[in-house]
Design a protein around this motif. Structure first.
Motif, PDB file in Angstrom:
ATOM      1  N   VAL A 116      29.889  14.393  36.761  1.00  0.00           N
ATOM      2  CA  VAL A 116      30.979  14.868  37.605  1.00  0.00           C
ATOM      3  C   VAL A 116      30.402  15.452  38.885  1.00  0.00           C
ATOM      4  N   ALA A 117      31.133  15.249  39.980  1.00  0.00           N
ATOM      5  CA  ALA A 117      30.672  15.767  41.267  1.00  0.00           C
ATOM      6  C   ALA A 117      30.848  17.275  41.349  1.00  0.00           C
ATOM      7  N   GLY A 118      31.869  17.787  40.688  1.00  0.00           N
ATOM      8  CA  GLY A 118      32.152  19.220  40.695  1.00  0.00           C
ATOM      9  C   GLY A 118      33.004  19.584  39.505  1.00  0.00           C
ATOM     10  N   LEU A 119      33.226  20.890  39.317  1.00  0.00           N
ATOM     11  CA  LEU A 119      33.956  21.369  38.142  1.00  0.00           C
ATOM     12  C   LEU A 119      34.958  22.437  38.544  1.00  0.00           C
ATOM     13  N   LEU A 120      36.178  22.284  38.048  1.00  0.00           N
ATOM     14  CA  LEU A 120      37.209  23.315  38.147  1.00  0.00           C
ATOM     15  C   LEU A 120      37.416  23.858  36.742  1.00  0.00           C
ATOM     16  N   LEU A 121      37.285  25.165  36.580  1.00  0.00           N
ATOM     17  CA  LEU A 121      37.195  25.756  35.249  1.00  0.00           C
ATOM     18  C   LEU A 121      38.079  26.984  35.124  1.00  0.00           C
ATOM     19  N   ALA A 122      38.905  27.022  34.066  1.00  0.00           N
ATOM     20  CA  ALA A 122      39.587  28.249  33.650  1.00  0.00           C
ATOM     21  C   ALA A 122      38.752  28.821  32.512  1.00  0.00           C
ATOM     22  N   PRO A 123      37.884  29.803  32.780  1.00  0.00           N
ATOM     23  CA  PRO A 123      36.842  30.178  31.821  1.00  0.00           C
ATOM     24  C   PRO A 123      37.385  30.891  30.591  1.00  0.00           C
ATOM     25  N   THR A 124      36.639  30.768  29.503  1.00  0.00           N
ATOM     26  CA  THR A 124      36.926  31.527  28.293  1.00  0.00           C
ATOM     27  C   THR A 124      36.371  32.940  28.445  1.00  0.00           C
ATOM     28  N   VAL A 142      31.020  24.677  41.209  1.00  0.00           N
ATOM     29  CA  VAL A 142      32.086  25.035  40.280  1.00  0.00           C
ATOM     30  C   VAL A 142      32.991  26.061  40.942  1.00  0.00           C
ATOM     31  N   VAL A 143      34.296  25.897  40.726  1.00  0.00           N
ATOM     32  CA  VAL A 143      35.293  26.849  41.191  1.00  0.00           C
ATOM     33  C   VAL A 143      36.121  27.271  39.985  1.00  0.00           C
ATOM     34  N   LEU A 144      36.260  28.583  39.796  1.00  0.00           N
ATOM     35  CA  LEU A 144      37.085  29.098  38.707  1.00  0.00           C
ATOM     36  C   LEU A 144      38.534  29.189  39.159  1.00  0.00           C
ATOM     37  N   VAL A 145      39.451  28.822  38.266  1.00  0.00           N
ATOM     38  CA  VAL A 145      40.880  28.899  38.560  1.00  0.00           C
ATOM     39  C   VAL A 145      41.571  29.699  37.461  1.00  0.00           C
ATOM     40  N   ASP A 146      42.586  30.446  37.870  1.00  0.00           N
ATOM     41  CA  ASP A 146      43.435  31.254  36.982  1.00  0.00           C
ATOM     42  C   ASP A 146      42.749  32.504  36.466  1.00  0.00           C
ATOM     43  N   ARG A 147      41.516  32.389  36.014  1.00  0.00           N
ATOM     44  CA  ARG A 147      40.783  33.535  35.480  1.00  0.00           C
ATOM     45  C   ARG A 147      39.506  33.743  36.274  1.00  0.00           C
ATOM     46  N   HIS A 148      39.101  34.997  36.420  1.00  0.00           N
ATOM     47  CA  HIS A 148      37.853  35.251  37.137  1.00  0.00           C
ATOM     48  C   HIS A 148      36.863  35.987  36.242  1.00  0.00           C
ATOM     49  N   ALA A 152      28.745  34.168  40.058  1.00  0.00           N
ATOM     50  CA  ALA A 152      28.572  34.033  41.505  1.00  0.00           C
ATOM     51  C   ALA A 152      29.047  32.649  41.943  1.00  0.00           C
ATOM     52  N   CYS A 153      30.376  32.465  42.004  1.00  0.00           N
ATOM     53  CA  CYS A 153      30.954  31.200  42.443  1.00  0.00           C
ATOM     54  C   CYS A 153      32.335  31.478  43.019  1.00  0.00           C
ATOM     55  N   ASP A 154      32.908  30.491  43.687  1.00  0.00           N
ATOM     56  CA  ASP A 154      34.259  30.647  44.234  1.00  0.00           C
ATOM     57  C   ASP A 154      35.264  30.761  43.090  1.00  0.00           C
ATOM     58  N   GLN A 155      36.294  31.613  43.303  1.00  0.00           N
ATOM     59  CA  GLN A 155      37.293  31.850  42.261  1.00  0.00           C
ATOM     60  C   GLN A 155      38.665  32.012  42.913  1.00  0.00           C
ATOM     61  N   VAL A 156      39.655  31.301  42.374  1.00  0.00           N
ATOM     62  CA  VAL A 156      41.019  31.357  42.888  1.00  0.00           C
ATOM     63  C   VAL A 156      41.927  31.741  41.723  1.00  0.00           C
ATOM     64  N   VAL A 157      42.504  32.930  41.798  1.00  0.00           N
ATOM     65  CA  VAL A 157      43.226  33.493  40.656  1.00  0.00           C
ATOM     66  C   VAL A 157      44.537  34.124  41.129  1.00  0.00           C
ATOM     67  N   PRO A 158      45.471  34.339  40.217  1.00  0.00           N
ATOM     68  CA  PRO A 158      46.746  34.949  40.604  1.00  0.00           C
ATOM     69  C   PRO A 158      46.649  36.470  40.685  1.00  0.00           C
ATOM     70  N   LEU A 159      47.602  37.056  41.375  1.00  0.00           N
ATOM     71  CA  LEU A 159      47.818  38.493  41.233  1.00  0.00           C
ATOM     72  C   LEU A 159      48.302  38.754  39.822  1.00  0.00           C
ATOM     73  N   LEU A 316      36.438  35.411  46.197  1.00  0.00           N
ATOM     74  CA  LEU A 316      37.470  35.619  45.187  1.00  0.00           C
ATOM     75  C   LEU A 316      38.790  35.747  45.930  1.00  0.00           C
ATOM     76  N   GLU A 317      39.700  34.800  45.702  1.00  0.00           N
ATOM     77  CA  GLU A 317      40.977  34.796  46.398  1.00  0.00           C
ATOM     78  C   GLU A 317      42.111  34.951  45.393  1.00  0.00           C
ATOM     79  N   ARG A 318      43.112  35.742  45.799  1.00  0.00           N
ATOM     80  CA  ARG A 318      44.283  35.997  44.967  1.00  0.00           C
ATOM     81  C   ARG A 318      45.482  35.243  45.529  1.00  0.00           C
TER      82      ARG A 318
END
Length: 355
Positions: A116-124, A142-148, A152-159, A316-318
């Motif tokens: 895979v060229a990259g990974l989008l991950l909602a981590p455990t 790798v970019v984390l989504v939903d959970r942070h 040390a990587c980009d992360q996009v999560v909700p308020l 880290l973006e909300r």
């Protein structure tokens, strides 16, 4: 399956000429191009994208690893991520981590084996950054989504905290003092932050601070059903409940139904995470709706930026949320819309600056 060599022989040209026709890498005489195209059609030749990608040591496949694809929340999130990636010419490889760190590691390892060229991950809820160091060690962004996490990587999560505060404040405004919270899986930042919002209002508004009011839903419908069934069966039951993810909302509604308790006449209910079909319930559910499209769009932008060589520090973006004020809180179908603080929802639904 026909090969490029088969096409070359049928057209009476070299393999390199076939490659130039298919990839547009060199001008080819019109009659030669026509013979190649006729051979491709006659042999039903299909280019082997995987072989081509491996030869170039790159792929246009992105791994999406999330927990529990049966969760009503993650399905739409995966769909939003898939749509964003497809529009940019990428294929998506989806894996279900099951919210188990060991299984997550195995799923991610298989994705890495697929180049895979990259990974989008909602981590455990794994310690030590989970699988992120494993992925980064192989040069895969790798970019984390939903959970942070602390990775040390980009992360996009909700308020998380502020919307829950607003929900519990609303229940307090309606006169409820004994408010239960159905909590998610321990160890997740989403669980901790949403519980922080609940506890902040309990303290600020002087609500009943009984530890037994925090119910172990563990982010699953069946666990929530058992916990709510036990808490609401006896005397002194709560008069209201805030449910902190939508899988647990399903379990909560089942438990209240089994106990013969009506929403909102017997129990007021509000929840974090909206359903596409939440307004089909009777009463319709008062819920926080996350901007899944905005989260997916921003996560994909960050990932593709990393693939293009962006070297900025991890962010880290909300992503902001909105409120669907309906009847399950007890206000009635003609209730006016609640005020929704700007700290919770930006006017344009966009992504606020990283904290």
């Amino acid at each position: 399956m026909a090969t490029m060599g088969d096409v070359a022989r049928a057209a009476g040209v070299s393999v390199s000429t076939v490659s130039h026709v298919l990839n547009g890498t060199r001008v080819v005489a019109p009659d030669t191009r026509a013979r190649v195209e006729a051979a491709v059609a006659g042999l039903a030749y299909r280019r082997n994208g995987l072989a081509r990608s491996l030869a170039r040591r790159e792929t246009r496949t992105v791994g999406v690893a999330v927990s529990a694809l049966t969760n009503p929340y993650f399905g739409p999130l995966v769909s939003a991520l898939n749509g964003e990636l497809e529009r940019r010419g990428y294929t998506v490889l989806v894996g279900d981590t099951g919210d188990e760190p060991a299984h997550e590691a195995a799923v991610v390892e298989r994705m890495l084996d697929q180049r895979v060229a990259g990974l989008l991950l909602a981590p455990t809820a794994a310690a030590g950054g989970g699988v992120v160091p494993q992925v980064q060690a192989q040069g895969v962004p790798v970019v984390l989504v939903d959970r942070h996490t602390d990775a040390a990587c980009d992360q996009v999560v909700p308020l998380n905290r502020e919307p829950v505060e607003h929900l519990v404040d609303h229940l307090a405004d309606l006169g409820h003092t004994r408010v239960a919270a159905v909590a998610g899986l321990p160890g997740l930042d989403t669980t901790a932050e949403r519980l922080d919002g609940y506890r902040a209002v309990v303290a600020r508004r002087g609500l009943d601070d009984d530890p037994a009011l925090v119910l172990p839903g563990r982010s699953r419908a069946d666990d929530a059903q058992r916990a709510v069934g036990a808490a609401f069966a006896g005397p002194g039951r709560p008069t209201a409940v805030v449910v902190l993810n939508n899988a647990m909302t399903i379990g909560t509604l089942r438990a209240l139904r089994d106990l013969g308790l009506a929403v909102p006449d017997d129990v007021a209910l509000v929840c974090y995470d909206d359903f596409e079909w939440a307004d089909l319930f009777r009463p319709r559910l008062t819920a926080v709706r996350q901007d899944l499209d905005g989260m997916a769009r921003r996560a994909v932008e960050l990932l593709l930026g990393r693939l293009a060589g962006d070297g900025h520090a991890p962010v880290l973006e909300r992503v902001t949320a909105s409120l669907r004020h309906r009847e399950s809180c007890g206000c009635g179908p003609q209730a006016p819309a609640l005020g929704w603080p700007e700290a919770v929802q930006a006017a344009d639904g966009g992504v606020p600056a990283a904290p």
